[in-house]
Design a protein around this motif. Structure first.
Motif, PDB file in Angstrom:
ATOM      1  N   ILE A  25      18.696  -2.636  20.558  1.00  0.00           N
ATOM      2  CA  ILE A  25      21.027  -3.213  20.299  1.00  0.00           C
ATOM      3  C   ILE A  25      19.990  -4.535  20.845  1.00  0.00           C
ATOM      4  CG2 ILE A  25      22.390  -2.790  20.359  1.00  0.00           C
ATOM      5  CD1 ILE A  25      21.976   0.362  20.900  1.00  0.00           C
ATOM      6  N   HIS A  26      20.264  -5.540  20.608  1.00  0.00           N
ATOM      7  CA  HIS A  26      20.338  -7.171  20.853  1.00  0.00           C
ATOM      8  C   HIS A  26      22.055  -7.576  20.777  1.00  0.00           C
ATOM      9  CE1 HIS A  26      15.319  -7.196  21.180  1.00  0.00           C
ATOM     10  NE2 HIS A  26      16.533  -8.838  21.945  1.00  0.00           N
ATOM     11  N   TRP A  27      22.906  -7.407  21.587  1.00  0.00           N
ATOM     12  CA  TRP A  27      24.251  -7.940  21.881  1.00  0.00           C
ATOM     13  C   TRP A  27      24.190  -8.534  23.056  1.00  0.00           C
ATOM     14  CZ3 TRP A  27      29.253  -4.291  22.744  1.00  0.00           C
ATOM     15  CH2 TRP A  27      29.967  -4.984  22.222  1.00  0.00           C
ATOM     16  N   HIS A  36      20.946 -16.787  15.684  1.00  0.00           N
ATOM     17  CA  HIS A  36      19.461 -16.689  16.295  1.00  0.00           C
ATOM     18  C   HIS A  36      20.127 -16.086  18.200  1.00  0.00           C
ATOM     19  CE1 HIS A  36      15.685 -16.365  18.230  1.00  0.00           C
ATOM     20  NE2 HIS A  36      15.776 -16.492  16.568  1.00  0.00           N
ATOM     21  N   GLU A  37      19.739 -15.470  18.315  1.00  0.00           N
ATOM     22  CA  GLU A  37      20.180 -14.971  19.983  1.00  0.00           C
ATOM     23  C   GLU A  37      19.457 -16.527  20.980  1.00  0.00           C
ATOM     24  OE1 GLU A  37      17.766 -13.179  18.488  1.00  0.00           O
ATOM     25  OE2 GLU A  37      16.144 -13.254  19.415  1.00  0.00           O
ATOM     26  N   TRP A  38      18.486 -17.577  20.538  1.00  0.00           N
ATOM     27  CA  TRP A  38      18.145 -18.197  21.642  1.00  0.00           C
ATOM     28  C   TRP A  38      19.409 -19.453  20.950  1.00  0.00           C
ATOM     29  CZ3 TRP A  38      13.046 -19.343  23.191  1.00  0.00           C
ATOM     30  CH2 TRP A  38      12.532 -18.181  23.877  1.00  0.00           C
ATOM     31  N   VAL A  39      19.823 -19.375  19.940  1.00  0.00           N
ATOM     32  CA  VAL A  39      20.754 -20.559  19.732  1.00  0.00           C
ATOM     33  C   VAL A  39      20.753 -21.920  20.889  1.00  0.00           C
ATOM     34  CG1 VAL A  39      23.055 -19.410  19.670  1.00  0.00           C
ATOM     35  CG2 VAL A  39      22.252 -21.560  18.352  1.00  0.00           C
ATOM     36  N   LYS A  84      21.370  -7.685  29.633  1.00  0.00           N
ATOM     37  CA  LYS A  84      21.709  -9.529  29.184  1.00  0.00           C
ATOM     38  C   LYS A  84      20.983  -9.787  29.169  1.00  0.00           C
ATOM     39  CE  LYS A  84      19.615 -12.113  33.114  1.00  0.00           C
ATOM     40  NZ  LYS A  84      19.241 -12.877  34.213  1.00  0.00           N
ATOM     41  N   HIS A  85      20.629 -10.887  28.044  1.00  0.00           N
ATOM     42  CA  HIS A  85      19.260 -11.694  27.774  1.00  0.00           C
ATOM     43  C   HIS A  85      18.649 -12.993  27.509  1.00  0.00           C
ATOM     44  CE1 HIS A  85      16.772 -13.086  23.912  1.00  0.00           C
ATOM     45  NE2 HIS A  85      16.401 -11.874  24.369  1.00  0.00           N
ATOM     46  N   HIS A  86      18.545 -14.165  27.280  1.00  0.00           N
ATOM     47  CA  HIS A  86      18.142 -14.995  28.074  1.00  0.00           C
ATOM     48  C   HIS A  86      19.346 -14.759  28.283  1.00  0.00           C
ATOM     49  CE1 HIS A  86      14.534 -13.467  26.693  1.00  0.00           C
ATOM     50  NE2 HIS A  86      14.644 -14.412  25.748  1.00  0.00           N
ATOM     51  N   GLU A  87      20.390 -15.849  27.428  1.00  0.00           N
ATOM     52  CA  GLU A  87      21.888 -16.603  27.443  1.00  0.00           C
ATOM     53  C   GLU A  87      22.485 -16.313  28.989  1.00  0.00           C
ATOM     54  OE1 GLU A  87      24.979 -15.586  24.621  1.00  0.00           O
ATOM     55  OE2 GLU A  87      24.608 -13.178  25.652  1.00  0.00           O
ATOM     56  N   LEU A 186      13.222   0.999  31.363  1.00  0.00           N
ATOM     57  CA  LEU A 186      13.586  -0.551  31.382  1.00  0.00           C
ATOM     58  C   LEU A 186      12.911  -1.592  30.982  1.00  0.00           C
ATOM     59  CD1 LEU A 186      15.416  -1.983  33.535  1.00  0.00           C
ATOM     60  CD2 LEU A 186      13.889  -1.746  35.422  1.00  0.00           C
ATOM     61  N   TRP A 187      13.134  -2.468  30.472  1.00  0.00           N
ATOM     62  CA  TRP A 187      12.642  -3.029  29.443  1.00  0.00           C
ATOM     63  C   TRP A 187      13.147  -4.785  30.266  1.00  0.00           C
ATOM     64  CZ3 TRP A 187      11.303  -6.376  25.675  1.00  0.00           C
ATOM     65  CH2 TRP A 187      10.201  -6.106  24.375  1.00  0.00           C
ATOM     66  N   PHE A 188      11.391  -5.433  31.074  1.00  0.00           N
ATOM     67  CA  PHE A 188      11.784  -6.872  31.136  1.00  0.00           C
ATOM     68  C   PHE A 188      11.574  -7.462  29.864  1.00  0.00           C
ATOM     69  CE2 PHE A 188      11.815  -4.699  35.584  1.00  0.00           C
ATOM     70  CZ  PHE A 188      12.832  -4.786  35.822  1.00  0.00           C
ATOM     71  N   ASP A 189      12.037  -8.697  30.368  1.00  0.00           N
ATOM     72  CA  ASP A 189      11.782  -9.289  28.710  1.00  0.00           C
ATOM     73  C   ASP A 189      11.685 -10.967  29.478  1.00  0.00           C
ATOM     74  OD1 ASP A 189      10.914 -10.339  26.540  1.00  0.00           O
ATOM     75  OD2 ASP A 189      12.731 -10.935  25.842  1.00  0.00           O
ATOM     76  N   PHE A 190      10.391 -12.336  29.414  1.00  0.00           N
ATOM     77  CA  PHE A 190       9.525 -12.163  29.455  1.00  0.00           C
ATOM     78  C   PHE A 190       8.915 -13.067  30.245  1.00  0.00           C
ATOM     79  CE2 PHE A 190       9.003 -15.919  27.191  1.00  0.00           C
ATOM     80  CZ  PHE A 190      10.161 -16.246  26.559  1.00  0.00           C
ATOM     81  N   SER A 191       7.777 -13.158  30.257  1.00  0.00           N
ATOM     82  CA  SER A 191       7.026 -14.834  31.175  1.00  0.00           C
ATOM     83  C   SER A 191       5.617 -15.416  30.357  1.00  0.00           C
ATOM     84  CB  SER A 191       6.053 -13.748  32.065  1.00  0.00           C
ATOM     85  OG  SER A 191       6.531 -12.403  33.053  1.00  0.00           O
ATOM     86  N   PRO A 243       3.774  -4.827  21.793  1.00  0.00           N
ATOM     87  CA  PRO A 243       3.812  -6.226  20.367  1.00  0.00           C
ATOM     88  C   PRO A 243       5.045  -6.679  19.607  1.00  0.00           C
ATOM     89  CG  PRO A 243       2.679  -3.556  19.767  1.00  0.00           C
ATOM     90  CD  PRO A 243       2.969  -3.320  22.052  1.00  0.00           C
ATOM     91  N   GLU A 244       5.348  -7.101  19.398  1.00  0.00           N
ATOM     92  CA  GLU A 244       6.339  -7.780  19.039  1.00  0.00           C
ATOM     93  C   GLU A 244       6.613  -8.440  17.831  1.00  0.00           C
ATOM     94  OE1 GLU A 244       8.369 -10.120  21.630  1.00  0.00           O
ATOM     95  OE2 GLU A 244       9.658 -11.500  20.415  1.00  0.00           O
ATOM     96  N   GLN A 245       6.946  -7.773  16.712  1.00  0.00           N
ATOM     97  CA  GLN A 245       6.802  -9.125  15.656  1.00  0.00           C
ATOM     98  C   GLN A 245       5.154  -8.520  14.985  1.00  0.00           C
ATOM     99  OE1 GLN A 245      10.042  -9.690  14.022  1.00  0.00           O
ATOM    100  NE2 GLN A 245      10.703 -10.890  15.510  1.00  0.00           N
ATOM    101  N   ALA A 265       5.477  -0.805  19.175  1.00  0.00           N
ATOM    102  CA  ALA A 265       6.257  -2.170  18.648  1.00  0.00           C
ATOM    103  C   ALA A 265       7.307  -2.266  18.597  1.00  0.00           C
ATOM    104  CB  ALA A 265       5.734  -2.167  17.245  1.00  0.00           C
ATOM    105  N   CYS A 266       7.678  -3.724  18.463  1.00  0.00           N
ATOM    106  CA  CYS A 266       9.579  -4.246  18.336  1.00  0.00           C
ATOM    107  C   CYS A 266       9.219  -4.537  17.050  1.00  0.00           C
ATOM    108  CB  CYS A 266       9.768  -4.431  19.672  1.00  0.00           C
ATOM    109  SG  CYS A 266       9.186  -6.156  20.638  1.00  0.00           S
ATOM    110  N   GLN A 267      10.303  -4.746  16.160  1.00  0.00           N
ATOM    111  CA  GLN A 267      10.158  -4.744  15.218  1.00  0.00           C
ATOM    112  C   GLN A 267      11.801  -4.352  15.204  1.00  0.00           C
ATOM    113  OE1 GLN A 267       7.626  -6.229  14.108  1.00  0.00           O
ATOM    114  NE2 GLN A 267       6.524  -3.909  14.519  1.00  0.00           N
TER     115      GLN A 267
HETATM  116  C1  GLC Z   1      11.677 -12.159  22.175  1.00  0.00           C
HETATM  117  C2  GLC Z   1      12.432 -12.895  22.624  1.00  0.00           C
HETATM  118  C3  GLC Z   1      13.968 -11.872  22.391  1.00  0.00           C
HETATM  119  C4  GLC Z   1      13.609 -10.715  21.942  1.00  0.00           C
HETATM  120  C5  GLC Z   1      12.481 -10.184  22.478  1.00  0.00           C
HETATM  121  C6  GLC Z   1      12.287  -8.698  22.240  1.00  0.00           C
HETATM  122  O1  GLC Z   1      10.794 -12.180  23.636  1.00  0.00           O
HETATM  123  O2  GLC Z   1      12.390 -13.993  23.648  1.00  0.00           O
HETATM  124  O3  GLC Z   1      14.890 -13.114  22.002  1.00  0.00           O
HETATM  125  O4  GLC Z   1      14.850  -9.847  22.186  1.00  0.00           O
HETATM  126  O5  GLC Z   1      10.964 -10.980  22.534  1.00  0.00           O
HETATM  127  O6  GLC Z   1      11.152  -8.105  21.761  1.00  0.00           O
END
Ligand code: GLC
Length: 439
Positions: A25-27, A36-39, A84-87, A186-191, A243-245, A265-267
């Motif tokens: 859940i990205h909120w 986009h969450e990177w807006v 907490k997301h990148h914002e 616990l899902w850290f993101d990212f380096s 692995p992402e997308q 896999a996160c999708q």
């Molecule tokens: C990426 C993105 C991000 C998203 C994540 C999910 O690293 O920065 O927006 O949260 O992937 O895997």
């Protein structure tokens, strides 16, 4: 004894590999611009403009119990929410920042409601926590930072100390892992330590484990929540490969030892993670189901993302996608839970995917394309005790060895199992054949 022995790591991954399917859940505030969450990064949005989202964030329709019900109905067994997301905006009542939901019109601890509701539905609970932070005044400006193009970026960056920020993260992770009961993931993101600026921006360094003080951060997390599953994105290898997308074609292996690892896999339903109003790239129902099956058929988990709106609900497109999973999983989840990649001795026929129960006793054939009348599977003659469709538990008759009557006259292969199928494809997106194997 399964061929696929999985690399041992500090976290408790047994339940995780059994459960196979979770909700991401990205909120956050980015659900308001809804593009986009990177807006903030993409449009280099100035602080004053982004502050408007903080000022007006009011998820008045948020009912975490409703989310949890939908996740459970979809067959998901755990969830991971962006605390907490990148914002940099905090979705809980942190003591270490004013940039939090309780200071917006939301006025509530949104993380707490999520934890309580999902746990009450019997789902395991995970937290996503962004290592990047585009709001924290001590987070040094880098090539992803929304201030990177400001003419005075260098001046703005003076005095920023990533060590202060690393301590802030430890404080926040302490809160998250102390005040909300048992946390399972616990899902850290990212380096991105390789992503450095060049030319005039050479001082903009990428960030990685040394910046996050990852050793300390992880040791802290493990002290507070023994058994917690932690991903690898701090740049320190832990329990979970993510692995992402994209769809891994094989079980993910350890890069040095070649061991099978725990992977997820996160999708997304539509491409972006946060709610994106105008996105038109929503995946078809068939693709959604296939992605889950493909993942489990290679020994992985699927973490499927939902981006709730700023009102705090799943929009109709997301609800429909969840319903696709709910309808299929209600009847077919036995080929998913507790299942994994089939033993190498079994080969999937064309247009099919196999999974096998952990104890090896049941083999599942997923029909991506529905064949006419007969499904020929090599190597299974003499191995099957009973066969049925999974969705309705109806018997499927079969013959073993080549059979002139159905066109195997020229085959030399006496190992064929030929399953006899009705002409009409059953009313389930991907029909599954359940084979009970002989001991
Ligand atoms: C990426 C993105 C991000 C998203 C994540 C999910 O690293 O920065 O927006 O949260 O992937 O895997």
């Amino acid at each position: 004894m399964s061929t696929y022995q999985v690399r041992k790591t500090p976290g408790d991954t047994d339940w995780f590999r059994h459960d196979r399917f979770g909700m991401f859940i990205h909120w956050g505030l980015y659900s308001m611009p809804a593009r986009h969450e990177w807006v903030k990064n993409k449009e280099c949005i100035p602080e004053a403009k982004y502050d408007q989202y903080f000022k007006y964030f009011n998820p008045d329709l948020y009912d975490a119990r409703e989310w949890a019900r939908q996740a459970k109905a979809a067959g998901m067994k755990y969830a991971v929410l962006t605390t907490k997301h990148h914002e940099g905006f905090c979705m809980w009542d942190t003591q270490y920042s004013d940039y939090k939901c309780t200071n917006t019109p939301a006025g509530r601890d949104l993380v707490r409601e999520y934890v309580d509701a999902f746990r009450a539905e019997g789902l395991k609970v995970g937290f996503y926590y962004s290592l990047l932070d585009w709001h924290h005044p001590q987070f040094p400006i880098d090539m992803y930072h929304p201030r990177r193009n400001d003419p005075d970026a260098f001046e703005q960056n003076q005095g920023r100390d990533v060590r202060v920020y690393a301590e802030y993260m430890r404080n926040q992770v302490t809160e998250l892992l102390s005040n909300y009961g048992r946390i399972d993931v616990l899902w850290f993101d990212f380096s991105y330590s390789d992503y450095n600026g060049t030319g005039e921006r050479a001082w903009m360094k990428g960030k990685g484990k040394y910046d996050w003080e990852a050793e300390e951060l992880i040791a802290l997390a493990r002290r507070l929540q023994p058994g917690i599953i932690i991903d690898n994105r701090t740049e320190l290898e832990q329990d979970l490969w993510t692995p992402e997308q994209f769809q891994p074609q094989d079980w993910v292996r350890h890069s040095e030892t070649g061991e099978y690892v725990t992977w997820e896999a996160c999708q997304t339903f539509s491409g972006s993670w946060g709610y994106y109003r105008d996105e038109q790239t929503w995946k078809s129902p068939e693709m959604l189901i296939r992605m889950l099956i493909n993942t489990v058929s290679e020994g992985g988990n699927l973490l499927m993302n939902v981006g709730p709106t700023s009102r705090g609900v799943f929009d109709s497109r997301a609800e429909n996608a969840l319903k696709v999973y709910a309808d299929w999983m209600r009847l077919n989840s036995r080929s998913i839970y507790g299942c994994t990649k089939a033993e190498p001795e079994f080969t999937a026929p064309a247009d099919c995917r196999l999974t096998q129960s952990e104890d090896g006793k049941r083999l599942y054939v997923h029909l991506f394309a529905y064949p006419f009348a007969h499904l020929h599977i090599k190597g299974l003659a003499g191995r099957v005790d009973y066969a049925q469709f999974l969705h309705d538990g109806s018997e499927l008759l079969y013959t073993e060895g080549r059979e002139v009557r159905i066109g195997d006259a020229n085959s030399e292969d006496d190992s064929l199992l030929v399953i006899h199928l009705p002409a009409v494809k059953p009313d389930t997106l991907v029909p599954v054949i359940e084979l009970f194997l002989k001991d």
